[in-house]
Design a protein around this motif. Structure first.
Motif, PDB file in Angstrom:
ATOM      1  N   GLN A   1       0.805  -1.105   0.010  1.00 40.46           N
ATOM      2  CA  GLN A   1       0.027   0.010   0.074  1.00 40.46           C
ATOM      3  C   GLN A   1       0.848   1.367   0.152  1.00 40.46           C
ATOM      4  OE1 GLN A   1      -2.487  -1.302   3.398  1.00 40.46           O
ATOM      5  NE2 GLN A   1      -4.152  -0.726   2.102  1.00 40.46           N
ATOM      6  N   VAL A   2       1.931   1.303   0.835  1.00 37.64           N
ATOM      7  CA  VAL A   2       2.547   2.605   0.817  1.00 37.64           C
ATOM      8  C   VAL A   2       3.674   2.742  -0.112  1.00 37.64           C
ATOM      9  CG1 VAL A   2       4.219   3.682   2.663  1.00 37.64           C
ATOM     10  CG2 VAL A   2       2.279   2.865   3.482  1.00 37.64           C
ATOM     11  N   ALA A   3       4.313   1.667  -0.659  1.00 35.14           N
ATOM     12  CA  ALA A   3       5.435   1.873  -1.781  1.00 35.14           C
ATOM     13  C   ALA A   3       4.655   2.369  -2.826  1.00 35.14           C
ATOM     14  CB  ALA A   3       6.053   0.300  -1.921  1.00 35.14           C
ATOM     15  N   ALA A   4       3.311   2.255  -3.204  1.00 39.07           N
ATOM     16  CA  ALA A   4       2.818   2.948  -4.292  1.00 39.07           C
ATOM     17  C   ALA A   4       2.983   4.138  -4.574  1.00 39.07           C
ATOM     18  CB  ALA A   4       1.298   2.493  -4.411  1.00 39.07           C
ATOM     19  N   ALA A   5       3.349   4.967  -3.398  1.00 40.96           N
ATOM     20  CA  ALA A   5       3.438   6.494  -3.285  1.00 40.96           C
ATOM     21  C   ALA A   5       5.090   6.965  -3.433  1.00 40.96           C
ATOM     22  CB  ALA A   5       3.033   7.190  -2.273  1.00 40.96           C
ATOM     23  N   ALA A   6       5.953   5.847  -3.325  1.00 39.89           N
ATOM     24  CA  ALA A   6       7.389   6.266  -3.353  1.00 39.89           C
ATOM     25  C   ALA A   6       7.798   6.760  -4.601  1.00 39.89           C
ATOM     26  CB  ALA A   6       8.222   4.848  -2.641  1.00 39.89           C
ATOM     27  N   GLY A   7       8.803   7.706  -4.549  1.00 41.73           N
ATOM     28  CA  GLY A   7       9.455   8.426  -5.591  1.00 41.73           C
ATOM     29  C   GLY A   7      10.368   7.180  -6.323  1.00 41.73           C
ATOM     30  N   LYS A   8      10.679   7.569  -7.464  1.00 43.89           N
ATOM     31  CA  LYS A   8      11.672   6.754  -8.242  1.00 43.89           C
ATOM     32  C   LYS A   8      12.934   7.537  -9.103  1.00 43.89           C
ATOM     33  CE  LYS A   8       8.259   3.462  -9.724  1.00 43.89           C
ATOM     34  NZ  LYS A   8       7.209   4.033  -8.705  1.00 43.89           N
ATOM     35  N   ASP A   9      13.045   8.998  -8.353  1.00 44.82           N
ATOM     36  CA  ASP A   9      13.969   9.812  -8.917  1.00 44.82           C
ATOM     37  C   ASP A   9      15.180   9.728  -7.836  1.00 44.82           C
ATOM     38  OD1 ASP A   9      15.637  11.855  -9.475  1.00 44.82           O
ATOM     39  OD2 ASP A   9      14.290  13.293  -9.511  1.00 44.82           O
ATOM     40  N   ASP A  10      16.383   8.906  -8.211  1.00 47.94           N
ATOM     41  CA  ASP A  10      17.320   8.757  -7.323  1.00 47.94           C
ATOM     42  C   ASP A  10      18.136  10.211  -7.062  1.00 47.94           C
ATOM     43  OD1 ASP A  10      16.883   6.099  -7.323  1.00 47.94           O
ATOM     44  OD2 ASP A  10      18.094   5.588  -8.930  1.00 47.94           O
ATOM     45  N   THR A  11      17.836  11.015  -7.576  1.00 44.71           N
ATOM     46  CA  THR A  11      18.169  12.326  -7.156  1.00 44.71           C
ATOM     47  C   THR A  11      17.887  12.999  -6.038  1.00 44.71           C
ATOM     48  OG1 THR A  11      17.025  13.806  -8.727  1.00 44.71           O
ATOM     49  CG2 THR A  11      19.201  12.774  -9.559  1.00 44.71           C
ATOM     50  N   LEU A  12      16.666  12.364  -5.713  1.00 40.14           N
ATOM     51  CA  LEU A  12      15.832  12.972  -4.412  1.00 40.14           C
ATOM     52  C   LEU A  12      15.768  11.560  -3.499  1.00 40.14           C
ATOM     53  CD1 LEU A  12      12.995  14.792  -6.098  1.00 40.14           C
ATOM     54  CD2 LEU A  12      14.922  15.799  -4.728  1.00 40.14           C
ATOM     55  N   PRO A  13      16.788  11.085  -2.894  1.00 38.41           N
ATOM     56  CA  PRO A  13      16.831   9.608  -2.307  1.00 38.41           C
ATOM     57  C   PRO A  13      15.695   9.764  -0.998  1.00 38.41           C
ATOM     58  CG  PRO A  13      18.990  11.135  -1.671  1.00 38.41           C
ATOM     59  CD  PRO A  13      18.443  11.819  -2.829  1.00 38.41           C
ATOM     60  N   MET A  14      15.824  10.913  -0.371  1.00 39.89           N
ATOM     61  CA  MET A  14      14.724  10.952   0.887  1.00 39.89           C
ATOM     62  C   MET A  14      13.325  10.470   0.359  1.00 39.89           C
ATOM     63  SD  MET A  14      14.674  13.986  -0.618  1.00 39.89           S
ATOM     64  CE  MET A  14      16.231  14.827   0.078  1.00 39.89           C
ATOM     65  N   LEU A  15      13.022  10.723  -1.045  1.00 39.90           N
ATOM     66  CA  LEU A  15      11.493  10.264  -1.448  1.00 39.90           C
ATOM     67  C   LEU A  15      11.600   8.975  -2.074  1.00 39.90           C
ATOM     68  CD1 LEU A  15      10.659  13.737  -3.113  1.00 39.90           C
ATOM     69  CD2 LEU A  15      10.343  12.895  -0.818  1.00 39.90           C
ATOM     70  N   THR A  16      12.657   8.238  -2.242  1.00 41.45           N
ATOM     71  CA  THR A  16      12.859   6.872  -2.760  1.00 41.45           C
ATOM     72  C   THR A  16      12.426   5.697  -1.776  1.00 41.45           C
ATOM     73  OG1 THR A  16      14.964   6.624  -2.687  1.00 41.45           O
ATOM     74  CG2 THR A  16      14.420   7.721  -4.877  1.00 41.45           C
ATOM     75  N   GLY A  17      12.368   6.211  -0.531  1.00 39.90           N
ATOM     76  CA  GLY A  17      12.342   5.175   0.534  1.00 39.90           C
ATOM     77  C   GLY A  17      10.809   5.246   1.255  1.00 39.90           C
ATOM     78  N   VAL A  18      10.531   4.147   2.066  1.00 38.35           N
ATOM     79  CA  VAL A  18       9.433   4.237   2.969  1.00 38.35           C
ATOM     80  C   VAL A  18       9.932   4.500   4.424  1.00 38.35           C
ATOM     81  CG1 VAL A  18       7.856   2.531   3.912  1.00 38.35           C
ATOM     82  CG2 VAL A  18       8.383   2.303   1.562  1.00 38.35           C
ATOM     83  N   HIS A  19       9.059   5.037   4.831  1.00 36.58           N
ATOM     84  CA  HIS A  19       9.535   5.743   6.177  1.00 36.58           C
ATOM     85  C   HIS A  19       8.914   4.869   7.291  1.00 36.58           C
ATOM     86  CE1 HIS A  19       9.638   8.524   9.819  1.00 36.58           C
ATOM     87  NE2 HIS A  19      10.751   8.596   9.724  1.00 36.58           N
ATOM     88  N   MET A  20       9.817   4.450   8.040  1.00 40.65           N
ATOM     89  CA  MET A  20       9.092   3.572   9.229  1.00 40.65           C
ATOM     90  C   MET A  20       9.519   4.030  10.531  1.00 40.65           C
ATOM     91  SD  MET A  20       9.739  -0.729   9.613  1.00 40.65           S
ATOM     92  CE  MET A  20       8.855  -1.851  10.384  1.00 40.65           C
ATOM     93  N   GLU A  21       8.297   4.530  11.317  1.00 34.20           N
ATOM     94  CA  GLU A  21       8.346   4.878  12.531  1.00 34.20           C
ATOM     95  C   GLU A  21       7.792   4.049  13.569  1.00 34.20           C
ATOM     96  OE1 GLU A  21       7.268   9.021  15.094  1.00 34.20           O
ATOM     97  OE2 GLU A  21       7.261   8.918  12.801  1.00 34.20           O
ATOM     98  N   ILE A  22       8.556   3.613  14.468  1.00 34.16           N
ATOM     99  CA  ILE A  22       8.348   2.537  15.636  1.00 34.16           C
ATOM    100  C   ILE A  22       7.978   3.207  16.946  1.00 34.16           C
ATOM    101  CG2 ILE A  22       8.944   0.400  16.601  1.00 34.16           C
ATOM    102  CD1 ILE A  22      10.754  -0.101  14.159  1.00 34.16           C
ATOM    103  N   ASN A  23       6.877   3.087  17.635  1.00 42.87           N
ATOM    104  CA  ASN A  23       6.633   3.516  18.980  1.00 42.87           C
ATOM    105  C   ASN A  23       5.968   2.233  19.839  1.00 42.87           C
ATOM    106  OD1 ASN A  23       7.663   6.207  18.983  1.00 42.87           O
ATOM    107  ND2 ASN A  23       6.037   6.526  17.497  1.00 42.87           N
ATOM    108  N   GLY A  24       6.979   1.416  20.151  1.00 43.53           N
ATOM    109  CA  GLY A  24       6.431   0.214  21.013  1.00 43.53           C
ATOM    110  C   GLY A  24       5.560  -0.588  20.086  1.00 43.53           C
TER     111      GLY A  24
END
Length: 395
Positions: free
Chosen positions: A143-166
């Motif tokens: 579901q989430v990876a569908a919105a990730a960027g494919k432009d390697d010049t903007l690496p922060m947008l080619t990833g999935v951000h995972m925030e863990i809290n307990g």
């Protein structure tokens, strides 16, 4: 020099699944030829197949009859192609000098061995941080990876951000034109675990897609424990007989919370399958995938597209719409289809503020909120949100 007197017999199907899975992650084009290699280790515990290209490592272990233990390397994609074509009979491999001899039924292959001297050290899996149901992990990542960027010049947008809290995990991705956010629960190794990680979306999605959804055991997520979480820069996944690591992105994911609307001036629900079909038909006349217009009124949405040269298309669908006035908004049809494909209910809920502001797509909840006294609708509680920037309407 390591022993190369390897000899074993293994079931063809077990071998085919193992080498195909490792070969998927091996690079097609390499600066160092040795990175094309698949490492085969035969020992008392059976067979291990592994690959590593400095970014992603994969290991899989299967049972086999081991005649002689040792460690060799052969061209990974080639052995996967060969094994895929073999008959369903036991496969024998033995080393003869600088070659690996593979035989199965009446088939015989000789593969040159790749010297292991320059092969990089394959990373070890970090400590397990928590576990998650395999089906849930696969669904959420898709579901989430569908919105990730494919432009390697903007690496922060080619990833999935995972925030863990307990016990709570939040996955997010954005390419600036759309954003996907998924919340879920998992079983952390420590109840007060906390981390923010950025994992390459392509690698994470490959991992999710190759999970056998019949797996009963939960997936282990390994990024370390205590104050060592994320310290190694590796995101590890272990399930059943497979493990993989990926080098995480060293970049700052944007703060997405301000982008998510808290209220909406209008909301609509539409059945997804007919909407997807209508978009597919209407977008045939869009010029260069430009835009598809959606006109929402009580009981109906009209989809339309077209330009001066390509003709015009229009389709009407039933829809439940609540708002002060009718709404006309336009979207990139590709982005709209991507969003609808990962909303896993029969109907999708749209939330709108203005035709020029982002809209949300969410799974239909059991009950939609009523309008507040000022006529606005609060965003429903949801585990998944797909936020989509509209395309500017001409005129």
């Amino acid at each position: 020099m390591e022993s190369q007197a390897v000899s074993f017999r293994v079931a063809r199907d077990d071998l085919a699944h193992a080498v195909a899975w490792v070969a998927r992650s091996l690079p097609s084009k390499v600066t160092q030829p040795v990175l094309r290699a698949m490492i085969i280790t035969a020992d008392d515990n059976g067979l291990e197949f592994a690959g590593f290209d400095y970014e992603v490592s994969t290991r899989v272990r299967i049972a086999a009859e081991i005649a002689e233990s040792g460690r060799i390397a052969v061209a990974g994609k080639l052995i996967a192609e060969i094994v895929n074509t073999l008959p369903n009979k036991p496969v024998d491999l033995q080393v003869d000098g600088s070659k690996a001899l593979v035989s199965c039924g009446s088939s015989r292959f000789e593969l040159p061995l790749i010297p292991l001297d320059d092969y990089p050290q394959i990373p070890q899996l970090p400590e397990v941080t928590g576990t998650i149901d395999a089906r849930l992990f696969s669904e959420a990542v898709t579901q989430v990876a569908a919105a990730a960027g494919k432009d390697d010049t903007l690496p922060m947008l080619t990833g999935v951000h995972m925030e863990i809290n307990g016990p709570n995990v939040e996955l997010a991705a954005t390419d600036r034109f759309r954003l996907a956010l998924r919340t879920l629960e998992w079983d952390p190794a420590s109840p007060d675990v906390s981390a923010k990680l950025l994992i390459p979306a392509k690698t994470l999605l490959d991992n999710a897609r190759t999970l056998d959804t019949g797996i009963q055991d939960p997936v282990e997520i390994a990024v370390g424990t205590g104050d060592q979480i994320g310290r190694e820069g590796l995101f590890g996944v272990h399930t059943d007989n497979r493990e993989t690591t990926a080098r995480m992105l060293d970049a700052d994911f944007p703060n997405i919370q301000p982008l998510l609307p808290k209220t909406h001036t209008s909301m609509a629900t539409v059945e997804i399958a007919p909407l997807q079909e209508a978009i597919r038909r209407v977008s045939l006349v869009t010029e260069r995938n430009a835009q598809i217009r959606m006109q929402f009124t009580e009981g109906e949405v009209i989809l339309s597209a077209g330009g001066t040269d390509s003709g015009h298309a229009e389709e009407r669908l039933p829809c439940a719409f609540s708002g002060r006035d009718e709404l006309i908004i336009a979207f990139n049809p590709g982005y709209l289809k991507d969003g609808l494909a990962v909303v896993n209910t029969n109907r999708v809920v749209f939330g709108f503020t203005e035709p020029s502001r982002p809209a949300i797509l969410i799974p239909e909840p059991e009950e939609l909120p009523e309008a507040d006294a000022d006529g606005t609708f609060p965003t429903p509680d949801t585990y998944f949100t797909y936020l989509l920037m509209p395309v500017r309407l001409p005129g």
